[in-house]
Design a protein around this motif. Structure first.
Motif, short mmCIF file in Angstrom:
data_model
loop_
_atom_site.label_atom_id
_atom_site.label_comp_id
_atom_site.label_asym_id
_atom_site.label_seq_id
_atom_site.Cartn_x
_atom_site.Cartn_y
_atom_site.Cartn_z
N ILE A 160 -35.31 -32.88 -16.58
CA ILE A 160 -35.46 -32.63 -18.02
C ILE A 160 -34.12 -32.19 -18.62
O ILE A 160 -33.68 -32.72 -19.64
N GLY A 161 -33.47 -31.22 -17.98
CA GLY A 161 -32.21 -30.71 -18.51
C GLY A 161 -31.10 -31.73 -18.51
O GLY A 161 -30.37 -31.87 -19.51
N SER A 162 -30.93 -32.45 -17.41
CA SER A 162 -29.84 -33.42 -17.32
C SER A 162 -30.07 -34.60 -18.26
O SER A 162 -29.12 -35.10 -18.90
N THR A 163 -31.32 -35.03 -18.40
CA THR A 163 -31.63 -36.13 -19.31
C THR A 163 -31.42 -35.71 -20.76
O THR A 163 -30.87 -36.47 -21.57
N ALA A 164 -31.84 -34.50 -21.10
CA ALA A 164 -31.62 -33.99 -22.46
C ALA A 164 -30.14 -33.94 -22.79
O ALA A 164 -29.72 -34.29 -23.90
N ALA A 165 -29.32 -33.51 -21.82
CA ALA A 165 -27.87 -33.47 -22.04
C ALA A 165 -27.32 -34.86 -22.30
O ALA A 165 -26.50 -35.07 -23.22
N GLN A 166 -27.76 -35.84 -21.52
CA GLN A 166 -27.28 -37.21 -21.70
C GLN A 166 -27.65 -37.75 -23.08
O GLN A 166 -26.83 -38.40 -23.75
N TYR A 185 -18.92 -29.89 -23.55
CA TYR A 185 -19.78 -29.21 -24.50
C TYR A 185 -20.24 -27.88 -23.93
O TYR A 185 -20.44 -27.74 -22.73
N GLN A 186 -20.46 -26.90 -24.81
CA GLN A 186 -20.96 -25.60 -24.41
C GLN A 186 -22.39 -25.41 -24.90
O GLN A 186 -22.79 -25.97 -25.92
N LEU A 187 -23.16 -24.60 -24.15
CA LEU A 187 -24.55 -24.36 -24.51
C LEU A 187 -24.72 -22.98 -25.14
O LEU A 187 -24.24 -21.98 -24.62
N MET A 188 -25.41 -22.94 -26.27
CA MET A 188 -25.82 -21.69 -26.90
C MET A 188 -27.32 -21.56 -26.72
O MET A 188 -28.08 -22.45 -27.12
N MET A 247 -34.21 -26.08 -15.90
CA MET A 247 -33.85 -26.96 -17.01
C MET A 247 -32.57 -26.47 -17.69
O MET A 247 -31.66 -27.26 -17.99
N VAL A 248 -32.49 -25.16 -17.94
CA VAL A 248 -31.32 -24.61 -18.63
C VAL A 248 -30.05 -24.83 -17.80
O VAL A 248 -29.00 -25.17 -18.34
N GLN A 249 -30.15 -24.64 -16.48
CA GLN A 249 -28.98 -24.83 -15.63
C GLN A 249 -28.50 -26.28 -15.65
O GLN A 249 -27.30 -26.56 -15.77
N ALA A 250 -29.45 -27.22 -15.53
CA ALA A 250 -29.08 -28.64 -15.55
C ALA A 250 -28.52 -29.04 -16.90
O ALA A 250 -27.58 -29.84 -16.98
N LEU A 251 -29.08 -28.50 -17.97
CA LEU A 251 -28.58 -28.78 -19.31
C LEU A 251 -27.16 -28.25 -19.47
O LEU A 251 -26.27 -28.95 -19.99
N THR A 252 -26.93 -27.04 -19.00
CA THR A 252 -25.59 -26.44 -19.07
C THR A 252 -24.57 -27.28 -18.30
O THR A 252 -23.49 -27.58 -18.80
N ASP A 253 -24.93 -27.67 -17.08
CA ASP A 253 -24.02 -28.45 -16.24
C ASP A 253 -23.73 -29.82 -16.86
O ASP A 253 -22.58 -30.28 -16.87
N GLY A 254 -24.78 -30.47 -17.36
CA GLY A 254 -24.60 -31.80 -17.94
C GLY A 254 -23.73 -31.78 -19.18
O GLY A 254 -22.89 -32.68 -19.39
N LEU A 255 -23.88 -30.77 -19.99
CA LEU A 255 -23.06 -30.65 -21.20
C LEU A 255 -21.61 -30.28 -20.85
O LEU A 255 -20.66 -30.84 -21.41
N ALA A 256 -21.46 -29.34 -19.92
CA ALA A 256 -20.11 -28.88 -19.54
C ALA A 256 -19.28 -30.02 -18.97
O ALA A 256 -18.05 -30.06 -19.17
N ALA A 257 -19.92 -30.94 -18.28
CA ALA A 257 -19.19 -32.07 -17.68
C ALA A 257 -18.54 -32.95 -18.73
O ALA A 257 -17.58 -33.66 -18.44
N LYS A 278 -16.48 -32.21 -38.39
CA LYS A 278 -15.87 -32.18 -37.07
C LYS A 278 -16.88 -31.79 -36.02
O LYS A 278 -17.91 -31.20 -36.30
N LYS A 279 -16.59 -32.11 -34.76
CA LYS A 279 -17.47 -31.77 -33.66
C LYS A 279 -17.31 -30.29 -33.31
O LYS A 279 -16.21 -29.80 -33.14
N SER A 280 -18.44 -29.62 -33.13
CA SER A 280 -18.39 -28.22 -32.72
C SER A 280 -18.28 -28.08 -31.21
O SER A 280 -17.93 -27.01 -30.72
N ARG A 281 -18.62 -29.14 -30.48
CA ARG A 281 -18.67 -29.13 -29.02
C ARG A 281 -19.65 -28.08 -28.53
O ARG A 281 -19.53 -27.55 -27.43
N MET A 282 -20.65 -27.79 -29.33
CA MET A 282 -21.66 -26.80 -28.98
C MET A 282 -23.05 -27.40 -29.18
O MET A 282 -23.31 -28.10 -30.15
N VAL A 283 -23.92 -27.14 -28.20
CA VAL A 283 -25.31 -27.57 -28.29
C VAL A 283 -26.19 -26.33 -28.15
O VAL A 283 -25.94 -25.48 -27.30
N ALA A 284 -27.18 -26.21 -29.00
CA ALA A 284 -28.08 -25.06 -28.97
C ALA A 284 -29.38 -25.43 -28.28
O ALA A 284 -29.94 -26.51 -28.51
N ALA A 285 -29.87 -24.55 -27.41
CA ALA A 285 -31.16 -24.73 -26.75
C ALA A 285 -32.06 -23.55 -27.12
O ALA A 285 -31.61 -22.41 -27.13
#
Length: 353
Positions: A319-325, A110-113, A97-107, A77-84
């Motif tokens: 970097i963050g937004s592209t990594a999230a995508q 997904y949650q960031l750990m 980068m962390v902020q953009a990654l967080t925003d891109g995943l949350a949209a 199953k999907k955890s809906r969690m991504v680790a950085a």
């Protein structure tokens, strides 16, 4: 009674992207023991013989097996969690980068750990093992995975991986970054092009900064053949990572004591460059008339310094937004047409140079 592993057992059971993740049964088969013995060896080493423990550990290391720490049945199953994983949470250069990654995943739900690995490979390996065992939907690394053990375990896990903040010809999976060597070359050419001939550097001791600084020194030497070919001809201070304002001040004092004629300095962070500006002011060294200063990171305060800091701008948001995508696409089973992205960099010229 347990039997030894057959001599013709496969050397590895490394997972391909299309194959099956190594299981406890795979480990048991390769080690020539029962699955229960593998569990005991991993969870309670004292309950098995030293011989069995050694065999199990050798196979675990070889195939990159990490026990699934989630409850049974959740692995599919999907955890809906991504680790950085970042080297330090105190380094402002990674925050964008962390902020953009967080925003891109949350949209996309997904949650960031976030994990702090420091600058030691051993700490990164331990953190990765804990992360992989929780089976996130993706892992984002700051930098290239240099540890062979960590690389092997990430490959075996089948978890989508994005390496960032660097470039390599052999990424684990996906990559969003830029060339540190090209930054070193570009800054050396920039300072030389503005008439600076006694160029120095203040560099952190982490692997990426070291590579960047080597290329910087090599380019300075290539542009000024009279200096010879020894990098020692380019005055350099190496300081522990993460760098600080204080390390910038102390390093400038050291450089000027060694060579009062230095007319330019490239710092491996804006924080350190700020320290250089403060120390130059305290010593009565005029910037940029006597000393040009270039930083790296283009942090928020850099444009407000006196004089405003010339620096290398790295697009952490991209970097963050592209990594999230990329992570989301891979986690949702969609194809990734460009798994490697070079976001480049820009030298932002201001009053310090």
């Amino acid at each position: 009674m347990e039997t030894p592993a057959p001599k013709d057992a496969p050397a590895t059971a490394r997972k391909s992207r299309k194959g099956a993740t190594p299981t406890v049964r795979d480990v048991a088969r390769l080690a020539g023991v029962a699955p229960m013995s593998v569990s005991r060896a991993l969870n309670n080493p004292d309950s098995v013989s030293p011989e069995i423990l050694q065999r199990v550990r050798e196979v675990v290391d070889r195939v990159g097996y990490v026990p699934n720490l989630l409850a049974g049945g959740l692995a599919s199953k999907k955890s809906r969690m991504v680790a950085a994983v970042v080297p330090t949470i105190s380094g402002s250069v990674f925050l964008e980068m962390v902020q953009a990654l967080t925003d891109g995943l949350a949209a996309r739900g997904y949650q960031l750990m976030l994990g702090q690995a420091g600058y030691e490979n051993s700490r990164e390996d331990a953190l990765l093992e804990a992360i992989i065992g929780r089976r996130p939907d993706g892992v984002v690394l700051t930098g290239i995975m240099r540890s062979e053990q960590g690389r092997r375990r990430l490959l075996a896990s089948g978890i989508p991986v994005v390496e960032t903040w660097d470039l390599t010809d052999s990424p684990i999976d996906m990559l969003v970054g830029f060339s540190h060597e090209q930054i070193g070359k570009a800054v050396a050419e920039y300072l030389h092009g503005r008439g600076r001939r006694r160029i120095a550097a203040i560099s952190a001791d982490d692997e990426r900064a070291v590579r960047r600084n080597r290329q910087f020194a090599d380019t300075v030497l290539a542009l000024q053949p009279g200096l010879g070919t020894d990098r020692a001809a380019v005055p350099t201070c190496i300081v522990p990572a993460p760098t600080s304002l204080g390390s910038g001040r102390a390093s400038l004092r050291e450089l000027l004591a060694r060579d009062p004629g230095i007319d330019a300095v490239f710092c491996s962070s804006d924080m350190m460059a700020q320290g250089v500006l403060l120390e130059a002011l305290a010593l009565g060294v005029k910037v940029p008339e006597q000393l040009a200063v270039v930083g790296l990171g283009d942090l928020a305060f850099s444009r407000d310094l006196h004089p405003p800091l010339t620096t290398v701008r790295i697009d952490g948001t991209a970097i963050g937004s592209t990594a999230a995508q990329l992570i989301i696409a891979r986690a949702e089973g969609r194809p990734v047409e460009e798994p490697v992205r070079d976001v480049g960099f820009v030298i932002v010229e201001r009053g310090s140079s």
